[in-house]
Design an enzyme around this catalytic site. Structure first.
Site, short mmCIF file in Angstrom:
data_model
loop_
_atom_site.label_atom_id
_atom_site.label_comp_id
_atom_site.label_asym_id
_atom_site.label_seq_id
_atom_site.Cartn_x
_atom_site.Cartn_y
_atom_site.Cartn_z
N SER A 1 14.37 20.44 -17.25
CA SER A 1 13.86 21.06 -17.36
C SER A 1 14.02 22.61 -18.40
O SER A 1 14.87 22.82 -18.15
CB SER A 1 12.82 22.03 -15.95
OG SER A 1 12.35 23.04 -16.30
N HIS B 1 0.88 -0.80 -0.18
CA HIS B 1 0.11 -0.20 0.02
C HIS B 1 1.33 1.58 0.01
O HIS B 1 0.43 2.13 0.10
CB HIS B 1 -1.04 -0.07 1.18
CG HIS B 1 -1.60 -0.67 1.17
ND1 HIS B 1 -3.05 -1.39 0.88
CD2 HIS B 1 -1.51 -2.14 1.86
CE1 HIS B 1 -3.27 -2.58 1.38
NE2 HIS B 1 -2.10 -3.35 1.16
N LYS C 1 16.04 21.16 -12.19
CA LYS C 1 15.39 19.66 -12.18
C LYS C 1 16.03 18.55 -12.59
O LYS C 1 16.83 18.66 -14.00
CB LYS C 1 14.23 20.41 -13.18
CG LYS C 1 12.68 20.62 -12.28
CD LYS C 1 12.52 20.29 -11.34
CE LYS C 1 11.83 18.83 -11.41
NZ LYS C 1 10.28 19.73 -12.22
#
Ligand code: ARG
Length: 462
Positions: free
Chosen positions: A275, A154, A281
């Site tokens: 980016s 999960h 990034k």
């Protein structure tokens, strides 16, 4: 452009230009040229063997076909959409020698044969790429036998694990992907040649001979089925859709693990992107696009199934629409497998970061319950006790190892100092010493096993 009326004496007018453009398939089925030429070669030689063609005719055809193969491979063949498909283009290019080649054959059994040959090749080439990715994972797993990290359920920290054991989970999935391709290849390996348009042929063709010449196990048993069905392509696309689904999950993991929040891996600069606006990034675009490609591949499978649904027997021109989804799925999955293998090979695992993640989230709570069970407490009760300890820790803002023994004893009197040993992730992993589990020796065995399977398939190294 062809000048003769394409369909011979029956027709008094040429096919309308718009209809011809709509119906032509050579723009995409030229990809089957190699298979088509191999099929023609086998057919011509067989016609010679039963005396339908003279030795000279067979020789002329053999020479013509191999010259054509060279031209096609060199990319020099002048494909003509007016000749509709790959079969008519190649036959016309044989000139006068080609006039007798189509004896006892229809494009219906011809294209079914081409597709089976092509699909067999696709199973082998995609299968090799599946193994390449599996091997990349095995290589990396070998280097991480002592790296521990949390296993998740999960997306919640669950239990301590070895990274090698985690990586080998992907290898298992790929192993089954490979198996499905092999199954598909085995089942499709029958030769439709001799089935004609629908009800075979009046010529006494030696079907065993053509089947053998093309590496098929045997001829297909029923001429109507052989020309009408494409279930072998559905199997191929289903296998590829499952593979693409696995790849999307693996890609998803790379996306998550390379986040600052997880930080379990750093992608190599050569396999990440920047980016255009944000200079800091480093984006996992390769993994993201792999994650997305599954949409196309599942779409290809659905497209093919819908083409086949409700089609009456035997051949229908609808079947021409089988090719584009197949080519697309094979290309897409092949590219995804290759790019993921490279990404995996070059990424960096952040071992301290993985280890640190074991320090939070009570990943050894199961060990506490198991510890009590070995001292005679029933598992359900032990589970409840461990849960209360976790709640206590949460209230005090500590981990299990930070809770003094007195507090443990208040929750259950059976606890002794010894329980703290069970909290060590290393100990916890080592105690999972069952077949299929993450104890070191089990993982080493699994690694050796996986490598042996992959090596066996690759054959002896030259
Ligand atoms: N281009 C066709 C296909 O892919 C070849 C077979 C055509 N047969 C026919 N009878 N029109 O199915």
């Amino acid at each position: 452009m062809a000048t003769d009326k394409a369909w011979g004496g029956r027709f008094s007018a040429e096919l309308d230009a718009g209809a011809a453009r709509f119906l032509e398939s050579v723009s995409f089925d030229k990809r089957l040229a190699d298979e088509d030429l191999r099929g023609s070669l086998a057919h011509a030689e067989m016609l010679g063997s039963i005396g339908v063609l003279s030795p000279e005719e067979v020789r002329a055809l053999t020479e013509g076909l191999s010259a054509l193969r060279d031209t096609v491979r060199a990319g020099d063949f002048p494909w003509d959409p007016a000749r509709e498909d790959v079969h008519m283009n190649l036959e016309a290019a044989l000139g006068p020698a080609g006039q007798r080649l189509h004896t006892g054959r229809s494009r219906n059994d011809q294209v079914a044969t081409d597709l089976r040959l092509w699909a067999r090749g696709a199973c082998a080439s995609v299968g090799a790429l599946v193994d390449r990715l599996a091997l990349a994972l095995v290589d990396r797993a070998e280097g991480e036998i002592d790296t521990l990290l949390p296993a998740y359920t999960h997306v919640q920290r669950a239990q301590p694990n070895r990274l090698a054991h985690h990586l080998l989970a992907w290898v298992e999935m790929l192993e089954r992907d490979r198996g499905r391709l092999d199954d598909c290849s085995r089942r499709l390996n029958e030769c439709p040649l001799g089935s004609g348009a629908v009800c075979a042929t009046t010529f006494p063709l030696d079907r065993e001979r053509t089947a053998r010449a093309l590496g098929f196990l045997r001829p297909t048993r029923n001429s109507v089925d052989a020309t009408a069905d494409r279930d072998f392509l559905v199997e191929l696309l289903a296998a590829l859709a499952i593979t693409a689904t696995h790849l999307s999950r693996l890609a998803e993991e790379l996306v998550w693990w390379s986040t600052q929040e997880f930080g379990f891996v750093e992608l190599a600069d050569a396999h990440a992107t920047g980016s255009s606006m944000m200079p800091q990034k480093k984006n996992p675009d390769v993994a993201e696009v792999v994650r997305a490609k599954v949409g196309r591949v599942v779409g290809d499978l659905v497209a093919l199934l819908v083409v086949l649904k409700g089609l009456p027997l035997g051949y229908n021109r609808d079947l021409q629409e089988d090719k584009a989804p197949c080519f697309d799925a094979v290309d897409t999955v092949s590219a995804s497998l290759a790019v993921l293998a490279d990404t995996i090979t070059h990424l960096r695992f952040d071992r301290p970061r993985m280890r640190a993640a074991l320090g939070h989230g009570f990943v050894t709570a199961t060990e506490v319950a198991d510890w009590l069970v070995t001292r005679g407490v029933a598992f359900r009760e032990a589970h409840g006790v461990a849960g209360r300890l976790v709640a206590l820790c949460l209230a005090r803002g500590v981990e299990l190892s930070g809770l003094p023994l007195d507090a443990w004893r208040e929750v259950h009197p059976a606890f002794t100092e010894d329980v703290f040993r069970a909290l060590d992730p290393e100990v916890a992993v080592e105690r999972r010493d069952v077949f299929g589990g993450p104890a070191r020796r089990r993982v080493l065995e699994a690694l050796a096993d996986a490598r042996a399977r992959l090596d066996a398939r690759r054959g002896p190294t030259p």
